[in-house]
Design a protein around this motif. Structure first.
Motif, PDB file in Angstrom:
ATOM      1  N   TRP A 131       0.919  -1.048   0.081  1.00 43.02           N
ATOM      2  CA  TRP A 131       0.051  -0.112   0.015  1.00 43.02           C
ATOM      3  C   TRP A 131       0.888   1.358  -0.039  1.00 43.02           C
ATOM      4  O   TRP A 131       0.442   2.476  -0.147  1.00 43.02           O
ATOM      5  CB  TRP A 131      -1.142  -0.051   1.125  1.00 43.02           C
ATOM      6  CG  TRP A 131      -0.205  -0.143   2.498  1.00 43.02           C
ATOM      7  CD1 TRP A 131       0.238  -1.258   3.068  1.00 43.02           C
ATOM      8  CD2 TRP A 131       0.293   0.859   3.235  1.00 43.02           C
ATOM      9  NE1 TRP A 131       0.730  -1.046   4.370  1.00 43.02           N
ATOM     10  CE2 TRP A 131       0.885   0.264   4.391  1.00 43.02           C
ATOM     11  CE3 TRP A 131       0.281   2.410   3.133  1.00 43.02           C
ATOM     12  CZ2 TRP A 131       1.534   1.085   5.628  1.00 43.02           C
ATOM     13  CZ3 TRP A 131       1.020   3.239   4.024  1.00 43.02           C
ATOM     14  CH2 TRP A 131       1.659   2.568   5.248  1.00 43.02           C
ATOM     15  N   GLN A 132       2.301   1.285   0.130  1.00 44.66           N
ATOM     16  CA  GLN A 132       3.125   2.157   0.230  1.00 44.66           C
ATOM     17  C   GLN A 132       3.539   2.601  -1.261  1.00 44.66           C
ATOM     18  O   GLN A 132       3.287   2.044  -2.295  1.00 44.66           O
ATOM     19  CB  GLN A 132       4.232   2.087   0.959  1.00 44.66           C
ATOM     20  CG  GLN A 132       4.071   1.639   2.513  1.00 44.66           C
ATOM     21  CD  GLN A 132       5.144   1.652   3.085  1.00 44.66           C
ATOM     22  OE1 GLN A 132       5.931   0.419   2.776  1.00 44.66           O
ATOM     23  NE2 GLN A 132       5.631   2.128   4.367  1.00 44.66           N
ATOM     24  N   LEU A 133       3.866   4.187  -1.272  1.00 45.49           N
ATOM     25  CA  LEU A 133       4.256   4.954  -2.403  1.00 45.49           C
ATOM     26  C   LEU A 133       3.647   4.450  -3.635  1.00 45.49           C
ATOM     27  O   LEU A 133       4.177   4.478  -4.788  1.00 45.49           O
ATOM     28  CB  LEU A 133       5.873   4.142  -2.769  1.00 45.49           C
ATOM     29  CG  LEU A 133       6.768   3.888  -1.488  1.00 45.49           C
ATOM     30  CD1 LEU A 133       8.022   3.265  -2.112  1.00 45.49           C
ATOM     31  CD2 LEU A 133       7.126   5.211  -0.926  1.00 45.49           C
ATOM     32  N   MET A 134       2.292   4.603  -3.430  1.00 46.23           N
ATOM     33  CA  MET A 134       1.409   4.381  -4.684  1.00 46.23           C
ATOM     34  C   MET A 134       1.116   5.787  -5.486  1.00 46.23           C
ATOM     35  O   MET A 134       1.110   5.457  -6.787  1.00 46.23           O
ATOM     36  CB  MET A 134       0.035   3.691  -4.131  1.00 46.23           C
ATOM     37  CG  MET A 134      -0.005   2.229  -3.793  1.00 46.23           C
ATOM     38  SD  MET A 134      -1.527   1.729  -3.080  1.00 46.23           S
ATOM     39  CE  MET A 134      -2.187   1.660  -4.838  1.00 46.23           C
ATOM     40  N   SER A 135       1.142   6.650  -5.048  1.00 45.52           N
ATOM     41  CA  SER A 135       0.817   7.958  -5.862  1.00 45.52           C
ATOM     42  C   SER A 135       1.823   8.479  -6.571  1.00 45.52           C
ATOM     43  O   SER A 135       3.083   8.092  -6.452  1.00 45.52           O
ATOM     44  CB  SER A 135       0.549   9.117  -4.511  1.00 45.52           C
ATOM     45  OG  SER A 135       0.518  10.453  -5.491  1.00 45.52           O
ATOM     46  N   LYS A 328       9.807   5.600  -7.077  1.00 50.79           N
ATOM     47  CA  LYS A 328       9.668   5.917  -5.651  1.00 50.79           C
ATOM     48  C   LYS A 328      10.280   4.535  -4.855  1.00 50.79           C
ATOM     49  O   LYS A 328      11.265   5.107  -3.735  1.00 50.79           O
ATOM     50  CB  LYS A 328       8.340   5.883  -4.803  1.00 50.79           C
ATOM     51  CG  LYS A 328       7.545   7.296  -5.417  1.00 50.79           C
ATOM     52  CD  LYS A 328       6.257   7.454  -4.363  1.00 50.79           C
ATOM     53  CE  LYS A 328       5.531   8.754  -4.772  1.00 50.79           C
ATOM     54  NZ  LYS A 328       4.418   8.733  -3.892  1.00 50.79           N
ATOM     55  N   ASP A 329       9.900   3.432  -5.155  1.00 52.80           N
ATOM     56  CA  ASP A 329      10.540   2.176  -4.701  1.00 52.80           C
ATOM     57  C   ASP A 329      12.006   2.248  -4.621  1.00 52.80           C
ATOM     58  O   ASP A 329      12.959   2.160  -3.611  1.00 52.80           O
ATOM     59  CB  ASP A 329      10.468   0.968  -5.352  1.00 52.80           C
ATOM     60  CG  ASP A 329       8.843   1.207  -5.768  1.00 52.80           C
ATOM     61  OD1 ASP A 329       8.025   1.133  -4.741  1.00 52.80           O
ATOM     62  OD2 ASP A 329       8.590   0.773  -6.912  1.00 52.80           O
TER      63      ASP A 329
ATOM     64  N   ASN B  88       6.253   6.763   3.319  1.00 51.21           N
ATOM     65  CA  ASN B  88       4.936   6.968   2.483  1.00 51.21           C
ATOM     66  C   ASN B  88       4.543   8.441   2.444  1.00 51.21           C
ATOM     67  O   ASN B  88       4.026   8.932   3.458  1.00 51.21           O
ATOM     68  CB  ASN B  88       3.760   6.153   2.717  1.00 51.21           C
ATOM     69  CG  ASN B  88       2.669   6.108   1.672  1.00 51.21           C
ATOM     70  OD1 ASN B  88       2.996   6.332   0.464  1.00 51.21           O
ATOM     71  ND2 ASN B  88       1.633   6.545   2.252  1.00 51.21           N
ATOM     72  N   ASP B 109      -4.340  10.408 -10.693  1.00 47.83           N
ATOM     73  CA  ASP B 109      -3.555   9.805  -9.359  1.00 47.83           C
ATOM     74  C   ASP B 109      -4.481   8.594  -8.921  1.00 47.83           C
ATOM     75  O   ASP B 109      -5.612   8.789  -8.290  1.00 47.83           O
ATOM     76  CB  ASP B 109      -3.256  10.563  -8.343  1.00 47.83           C
ATOM     77  CG  ASP B 109      -1.972  10.178  -7.643  1.00 47.83           C
ATOM     78  OD1 ASP B 109      -1.206   9.403  -8.166  1.00 47.83           O
ATOM     79  OD2 ASP B 109      -1.488  10.788  -6.563  1.00 47.83           O
ATOM     80  N   TRP B 117      -4.959  -2.390  -0.945  1.00 50.90           N
ATOM     81  CA  TRP B 117      -3.764  -2.743  -0.511  1.00 50.90           C
ATOM     82  C   TRP B 117      -3.239  -2.706   0.942  1.00 50.90           C
ATOM     83  O   TRP B 117      -2.507  -3.727   1.301  1.00 50.90           O
ATOM     84  CB  TRP B 117      -2.765  -1.962  -1.465  1.00 50.90           C
ATOM     85  CG  TRP B 117      -2.731  -2.622  -2.933  1.00 50.90           C
ATOM     86  CD1 TRP B 117      -3.273  -1.528  -3.884  1.00 50.90           C
ATOM     87  CD2 TRP B 117      -2.372  -3.689  -3.671  1.00 50.90           C
ATOM     88  NE1 TRP B 117      -3.314  -2.312  -5.055  1.00 50.90           N
ATOM     89  CE2 TRP B 117      -2.652  -3.542  -4.800  1.00 50.90           C
ATOM     90  CE3 TRP B 117      -1.861  -4.844  -3.090  1.00 50.90           C
ATOM     91  CZ2 TRP B 117      -2.195  -4.698  -5.788  1.00 50.90           C
ATOM     92  CZ3 TRP B 117      -1.639  -5.991  -4.064  1.00 50.90           C
ATOM     93  CH2 TRP B 117      -1.986  -5.637  -5.180  1.00 50.90           C
ATOM     94  N   GLY B 295      -2.984   0.310  -9.509  1.00 47.94           N
ATOM     95  CA  GLY B 295      -3.016   1.727  -8.661  1.00 47.94           C
ATOM     96  C   GLY B 295      -1.602   1.888  -8.055  1.00 47.94           C
ATOM     97  O   GLY B 295      -1.289   3.019  -7.483  1.00 47.94           O
ATOM     98  N   GLY B 298       3.415   5.262  -8.413  1.00 49.55           N
ATOM     99  CA  GLY B 298       4.720   5.747  -7.703  1.00 49.55           C
ATOM    100  C   GLY B 298       5.840   4.609  -8.151  1.00 49.55           C
ATOM    101  O   GLY B 298       6.976   4.990  -8.041  1.00 49.55           O
TER     102      GLY B 298
END
Lengths: 465, 465
Positions: A131-135, A328-329, B88, B109, B117, B295, B298
């Motif tokens: 769920w992290q760094l999705m945007s 981002k990762d 995040n 976005d 997630w 989704g 990033g």
């Protein structure tokens, strides 16, 4: 796909005895070798036939370069690859078996540093949840909106620790490796309304990929114009200054110094394992990359330190149009890696776990390798190497010798095509022709794994007229 | 083949002594084959020339687009950002406080999927050690040498599970998002020796970034030539077919169908949460991205399924020159994400933890949101929306309605500039002008977080003449 099919074959059984497979394997390897050898011969013929590397566009009104030297022009010199662990693949640059396997040191894969990172254990692990760094966005308050703040912080910290570049009052632009940032810089520095493309030059020997990266899209904004030494065209130009230089390792300054010129400093190798850090670089636009600083080429992360806000804004725009930002990762991973490096330089927050200095590890390795190389060159008597001047390194606090990431080897004794000569001894290198000079020179990577490097030294020592 | 092989690979354990010889033998055979094939190709090329689209000669060049619509043209409409947790960061697209904060739905976005997630807990975590993934190379035996084999495996598996695209006999090229792959496709499909740039067209309304991404470098290889409906120039061209379409959500086919035309299918939205999967897409060049499918915007990862080997090779070359490959960290993360999605569709290996279907979650969310939107439009009486036809979805096993990722809203009642009108109500959208049509239309993202979407619905419902 090969892998999945392998599995099918494995399951289906077929030949029952292990020994039969071994025979088949050995036979197959022999076939591979003969094909590889015939292929290299073929490549060489094709190269000569197509004029690859000939007619370099130096000087006035340079022609569009016909060469296609990509950053890793390995496609016709493929190293053998395999799997190591569940998530790590590697390419062994030693091809074949027996007395004379082929050694590939054409590209600069920095796998030498792997052993340092293994010694760090889980100190540089990162964990990322689904769920992290999705945007798309990292820091919209920043001009470079896709720059992770933690990565920016670690970049500034590392430059502070090493003392190699002024970062505190600069804009940071992150890129998918410094290759993307180099193109972002060309885009940012070339006027969009000019009547002709801005000339891009660099003093020979220059990084072999500059011409093809500049010209592959036939941009109307910028165009490769060859060797800066012989550039006489009037009007605006961009000069690339790589220091220490790829391929020859020398410290460099701009050579043109004319009104209307703009400088881009590629400082990928300005780190203490390669060269004395004599001062804090303070140029308008400086490029760095994790692939050369820490050895993480697979992470595809670089950064630019940019003085002018408008230039940084236009570079950001390029990356927005080119790849809608930077992963981002990878930025988070790069942040952790830089943090570990800074910590290892005696600036650790964790007093219970003082680490070996990354740069000290790198410098010791490079010192040893350069000694081995110089010994081999003396033993052989067929080659020469650049000579460097010792200098005081502010980071190490002592006078040290440069130990570049590449060896710029010259064939002596009337050998005109050094690359072909070494290929005859099953050592793959990159010819001086690709760097804007003659073919008596080759570039050799000094950053491969120990087993490859040692085999190379052994091979080189034995070469006689 | 992909699916069955996947299963077999998963089952296979460590290499036994007999098996390892077989494995080596098969690897060696694959190497033999690839060498033989590449040698044959090389021979073929030498005799027939480059073969890829010879001698383009089409009439008047389209004008350089004056627009500068980047994928996220937020620079003058910055949403507010902050930090959430240690790694995040997020950007709240609600700006300001009080009764009437500004709502930014200009960009797409896909943060709506974050809640799914989060519900997965640590099932989609990845851990990467400092020493892993350091080399430039991922799979040198593959044409796309920087493609992580595990990611390729999960791509094929997901397409098999969803049934939305034929992948088993295609080359996979990984990219830094599908934006990079789009440019790689233009590079691969435009002849390098043509007298003028290849025309690039798409039927209006087309994705607002196509013109600027095509033209920002003023390439001599390709050039934006506008709306495919009105394209009459003779000679070769590249038509971009986005299906379902961004911005209007309709299923599309090529509109020109002329000799010399090459199609690129952008299938970013051809997933069950947005549209019924009516058949397995089987085009020459298809683009996908994790940002819209799962989704993870990033992460900057996309992939292309490519029928022709030479096109895949040239796309790979573009990415080599553009960014020297694609971040391995991100590919490994994307692999884990796709694996979790496939598992969630009832194909989990872990029977003790059956997951909610990702696509079912997405479809329910989208269904609810579109109902809310249609209600708001009726309440207001000021707008209209596209009407879609239900169709049978092979993946869901039932007839479903399309629920596109963007709402293509039209202002009725004589409002000529819908974007300005909505901005007056503090809703930021993207005008139809950027999509090649008139300004009575706007595009609105349907993929933001619940709080943003609900505020938008409340705001829209209340708009009266």
């Amino acid at each position: 796909m090969g892998k999945t099919c392998d599995a099918q074959v494995r399951k289906s059984g077929g030949l029952g005895s292990g020994i039969s497979w071994r025979y088949l394997f050995m036979f197959s390897i022999m076939l591979n070798l003969s094909l590889l050898i015939s292929r290299f011969t073929q490549d060489h013929k094709t190269t000569t036939g197509l004029g690859l590397g000939l007619g370099l566009g130096f000087g006035l009104g340079a022609q569009q370069s016909k060469r296609d030297v990509s950053p890793l022009s390995f496609t016709d010199k493929a190293p053998v690859c395999g799997k190591m662990g569940s998530t790590n693949s590697y390419c062994a640059p030693i091809i074949g078996f027996g007395d004379e396997p082929l050694i590939n040191l054409d590209h600069g894969d920095p796998t030498m540093f792997e052993s340092f990172w293994r010694s760090m254990g889980d100190r540089s692990n990162i964990v990322i949840s689904g769920w992290q760094l999705m945007s798309y966005f990292s820091d919209i308050g920043n001009l470079c909106w896709f720059l992770e703040p933690e990565f920016a912080r670690q970049i500034r910290r590392l430059h502070q620790v090493v003392g190699n570049a002024r970062s505190e009052d600069r804009h940071i632009v992150v890129g998918t490796g410094s290759t993307q940032l180099f193109q972002a810089a060309l885009y940012a520095l070339s006027p969009s309304d000019a009547s002709e493309p801005t000339s891009v030059v660099s003093a020979a020997p220059f990084y072999s990929s500059y011409p093809s990266i500049t010209d592959y899209l036939k941009s109307g904004l910028y165009k490769w114009a060859g060797d800066a030494h012989t550039f006489v065209k009037k009007g605006p130009y961009i000069e690339l200054v790589t220091s220490p230089n790829n391929p020859d390792g020398y410290v460099r300054k701009a050579v043109i110094n004319r009104t209307g010129g703009i400088l881009v400093h590629d400082l990928a190798y300005y780190w203490p394992q390669y060269t004395p850090i004599t001062s804090q670089a303070d140029h308008d636009l400086m490029l760095f990359t994790v692939s050369k600083s820490t050895g993480h080429a697979g992470t595809r992360i670089g950064w630019a330190l940019v003085r002018d806000k408008e230039v940084a804004r236009r570079m950001t725009k390029f990356i927005e149009l080119n790849t809608i930002g930077v992963s981002k990762d990878s930025q988070l991973r790069a942040a952790k890696i830089l943090e570990t490096v800074s910590d290892s330089c005696g600036h650790s927050d964790d007093a219970d776990h003082p680490a070996e200095s990354f740069f000290e590890f790198g410098r010791q390795q490079m010192t040893k390798r350069w000694e081995q190389l110089r010994d081999a060159v003396v033993k052989s008597g067929m080659f020469s190497l650049p000579k460097f001047t010792n200098d005081f390194c502010n980071h190490a606090g002592q006078t040290i010798e440069p130990h570049p990431a590449f060896a710029w080897l010259k064939c002596e004794g009337g050998i005109e095509d050094c690359e072909s000569f070494l290929r005859g001894h099953k050592i793959l290198t990159r010819s001086g022709r690709h760097f804007g000079v003659d073919s008596t020179y080759v570039r050799i990577s000094m950053l491969d794994r120990d087993e490859t490097f040692n085999l190379f030294i052994e091979r080189l020592s034995g070469i006689r007229k």
